[in-house]
Design a protein around this motif. Structure first.
Motif, PDB file in Angstrom:
ATOM      1  N   GLN A  10       0.815  -1.203   0.000  1.00 33.64           N
ATOM      2  CA  GLN A  10       0.000   0.000   0.000  1.00 33.64           C
ATOM      3  C   GLN A  10       0.849   1.254   0.000  1.00 33.64           C
ATOM      4  O   GLN A  10       2.012   1.237   0.398  1.00 33.64           O
ATOM      5  N   GLU A  13      -2.384   6.389  -0.922  1.00 30.21           N
ATOM      6  CA  GLU A  13      -3.567   6.544  -1.753  1.00 30.21           C
ATOM      7  C   GLU A  13      -4.103   5.237  -2.324  1.00 30.21           C
ATOM      8  O   GLU A  13      -5.309   5.113  -2.566  1.00 30.21           O
ATOM      9  N   PHE A  14      -3.207   4.246  -2.531  1.00 29.53           N
ATOM     10  CA  PHE A  14      -3.628   3.045  -3.265  1.00 29.53           C
ATOM     11  C   PHE A  14      -3.293   1.754  -2.507  1.00 29.53           C
ATOM     12  O   PHE A  14      -2.374   1.705  -1.679  1.00 29.53           O
ATOM     13  N   CYS A  57     -12.480   0.516  -0.169  1.00 28.74           N
ATOM     14  CA  CYS A  57     -11.807   1.044  -1.354  1.00 28.74           C
ATOM     15  C   CYS A  57     -12.891   1.419  -2.380  1.00 28.74           C
ATOM     16  O   CYS A  57     -14.071   1.102  -2.197  1.00 28.74           O
ATOM     17  N   ARG A  62      -9.292   5.677 -11.456  1.00 26.49           N
ATOM     18  CA  ARG A  62      -7.909   5.492 -11.002  1.00 26.49           C
ATOM     19  C   ARG A  62      -7.554   4.008 -10.840  1.00 26.49           C
ATOM     20  O   ARG A  62      -6.380   3.651 -10.757  1.00 26.49           O
ATOM     21  N   PRO A  79      -7.903   2.380  -5.556  1.00 22.64           N
ATOM     22  CA  PRO A  79      -7.779   3.532  -4.651  1.00 22.64           C
ATOM     23  C   PRO A  79      -8.467   3.297  -3.312  1.00 22.64           C
ATOM     24  O   PRO A  79      -9.506   2.630  -3.243  1.00 22.64           O
ATOM     25  N   LYS A  80      -7.889   3.861  -2.283  1.00 25.22           N
ATOM     26  CA  LYS A  80      -8.532   3.854  -0.971  1.00 25.22           C
ATOM     27  C   LYS A  80      -9.652   4.892  -0.942  1.00 25.22           C
ATOM     28  O   LYS A  80      -9.554   5.943  -1.582  1.00 25.22           O
ATOM     29  N   GLU A  81     -10.698   4.602  -0.201  1.00 28.43           N
ATOM     30  CA  GLU A  81     -11.796   5.566  -0.078  1.00 28.43           C
ATOM     31  C   GLU A  81     -11.335   6.819   0.654  1.00 28.43           C
ATOM     32  O   GLU A  81     -11.707   7.942   0.290  1.00 28.43           O
ATOM     33  N   LYS A  83      -8.069   8.827   1.532  1.00 31.60           N
ATOM     34  CA  LYS A  83      -6.662   8.981   1.200  1.00 31.60           C
ATOM     35  C   LYS A  83      -5.834   9.138   2.477  1.00 31.60           C
ATOM     36  O   LYS A  83      -6.206   9.888   3.379  1.00 31.60           O
ATOM     37  N   GLY A  84      -4.712   8.411   2.543  1.00 29.43           N
ATOM     38  CA  GLY A  84      -3.824   8.492   3.703  1.00 29.43           C
ATOM     39  C   GLY A  84      -4.169   7.528   4.816  1.00 29.43           C
ATOM     40  O   GLY A  84      -3.422   7.409   5.796  1.00 29.43           O
TER      41      GLY A  84
END
Length: 523
Positions: A10, A13-14, A57, A62, A79-81, A83-84
């Motif tokens: 990970q 962001e992703f 996610c 993206r 992508p993660k729902e 970010k961070g």
């Protein structure tokens, strides 16, 4: 369908998922991928992968997937729902495989003879951080709980002529004769014994109730402990000679690689400010270990609160046996390693998870004493100092956290999984124990608290606490080897004597000093 091997990494962001699809012709149109909040599904016949991620996610522009022909991997980026957001436990691949009892799925799981309650699990997110996990870790009361004694005959079976027998005791019979993880197995060890299982110490493992296993273990430990071998090893350790072939000095000085990893990490943490220190030691799993975790049972474990300490005690006994073999072989397992580990661990040799020792009122102390007794009875090297050193190894591995413990147990598991006869111990203990450790049932805080409790108990165990009951003749070495020529034999050689390690050491020291003085006088 085949579950493919996969790894997950990970960034802020992703999420990156690499799915291995060997030995098939890649066909892009046949790929199906779904991202639904925490649920990720990948399908490319005959491969099928369903993962439940720690957090949601999204599937938008993206998201991306491509096939790498060199590595034979489908490389997926989603992508993660948020970010961070940090996703924990992505290295514990077995934990990510979607549960069989998730919403909308039919639970198909073997049910043991002792029916368990049908409980619907709520789909609750686990948002506990490592810091909270450590602060809220379970603590356990290690005091032995007293049970109302039952007539063993009533627990085993019913006499047709006895119509007045208590019906409640009969209901306990099947459970009393089971063994292994959560007492859910039977009919397995007996088959391996008929094929030559010499780890087993029970006369009739399939028909011995749990309490009787304890008694049989204690009796046989007293019989099988050899004071003369311990005395000879004590001399070899304390007064080494040039022709000594046991090398206790080297074994005690050997540095355990897993322990060294923890100590190196711990030292680096001490050089940081408290705000910068990590809560848990980071541990990377090899590809082989990841594959092992993927092959673990995918079960939901319903464990009674009273039984949880038993599983932790089993874990530390197995760690002790494993680390004893590691220190004895200096990190190189040999063909005797599985036998050594199995003989030391009472849960293997006697199917005994109760762990009673020397009238101890503390289960953790009983586990420490039991393992030391067995390590002084069966292995090639028999030394109290060596056994205490092994307990130090176990403490540091526990301090390293769940992942370091899991590394050790996965390696131990492999020693039994491929063995022609001893594989049964992998079946009744190791598969479930490793899967249970991977799950959220065991917290980092519980492991750390166990480490601290263990250290206190080990520190309070001395040579006086390790005792064996021996007949008068064997306790004095028949008046020769241990006691020396001037020893006075007991009036009744059949009388049972409680012999501690300190007693043997005092006998040896006296004999050794007399021998040295005689040699000096003659020269």
């Amino acid at each position: 369908m085949i579950t493919p091997f996969f790894t997950i990494t990970q960034t802020g962001e992703f999420i990156y998922i690499d799915v291995k699809i060997s030995h098939i012709r890649f066909s892009a149109p046949n790929i199906e991928m779904t991202v639904n909040n925490e649920l990720f599904i990948f399908s490319l016949p005959p491969y099928y992968l369903r993962l439940r991620l720690p957090y949601p996610c999204v599937d938008d522009e993206r998201a991306h997937a491509e096939f790498d022909s060199k590595s034979e991997c489908v490389k997926i980026k989603i992508p993660k729902e948020i970010k961070g957001q940090f996703f924990p436990d992505l290295d514990l691949t077995a934990k990510l495989l979607a549960r069989a009892n998730e919403p909308g799925q039919v639970q198909s799981q073997d049910v043991s003879a002792s029916a368990k309650p049908m409980i619907e699990e709520l789909d609750v997110r686990n948002e506990v951080s490592y810091d909270q996990d450590l602060e809220e870790g379970e603590t356990f009361d290690w005091e032995v709980k007293q049970e109302v004694p039952r007539n063993p005959a009533l627990s085993i079976g019913r006499n047709d002529d006895d119509d007045g027998q208590d019906e409640s005791s009969l209901l306990l019979a099947p459970r009393e004769l089971k063994y292994g993880f959560n007492n859910q197995y039977d009919g397995i060890i007996g088959v391996s014994v008929s094929n030559g299982n010499d780890i087993n110490g029970l006369g009739d493992p399939e028909a011995t109730p749990q309490t009787d296993r304890v008694i049989e273990r204690l009796i046989k430990e007293n019989i099988q402990f050899d004071p003369e071998i311990y005395a000879a090893d004590y001399v070899s350790e304390k007064y080494p000679s040039e022709d000594d072939d046991k090398g206790f000095t080297e074994l005690l000085a050997w540095k355990n690689p897993l322990v060294q990893k923890f100590l190196k990490w711990y030292k680096s943490q001490q050089q940081l400010s408290e705000a910068e220190r990590a809560a848990v030691m980071p541990v990377e799993f090899t590809t082989k270990e990841q594959e092992q975790m993927m092959n673990l049972p995918r079960k939901t474990y319903l464990i009674d609160d009273e039984y949880k300490p038993t599983l932790l005690l089993t874990m530390i006994c197995l760690l002790f046996a494993y680390e004893f073999d590691a220190r004895e072989t200096e990190g190189e397992h040999n063909i005797e390693s599985a036998w050594t580990i199995g003989k030391i661990a009472p849960q293997f040799a006697f199917l005994d998870a109760k762990l009673v020792a020397n009238d101890s009122q503390n289960k953790l102390r009983a586990a420490v004493i039991t393992c030391i007794r067995r390590s002084l009875t069966f292995p090639y090297h028999r030394s109290f100092a060596l056994s205490k050193k092994v307990w130090d190894d176990v403490y540091y591995i526990l301090r390293g956290g769940k992942r370091l413990v899991l590394k050790a147990l996965l390696d131990l598991k492999e020693l039994f999984r491929f063995h022609d006869i001893y594989y049964v111990y992998d079946k009744i203990w190791m598969e479930d124990l490793c899967a249970y450790l991977v799950s959220d049932n065991v917290s980092e805080g519980a492991i750390r608290n166990l480490a601290h409790d263990l250290k206190k108990e080990v520190a309070n165990v001395s040579e006086l606490d390790i005792t064996f009951e021996k007949s008068g003749a064997s306790a004095t070495g028949d008046g020769d080897d241990i006691m020396g020529d001037d020893a006075t034999p007991l009036e009744n050689e059949d009388e049972m004597v409680v012999l501690s390690l300190k007693d043997i050491q005092d006998m040896v020291e006296s004999s050794y000093q007399s021998f040295s003085e005689n040699n000096n006088n003659s020269s």
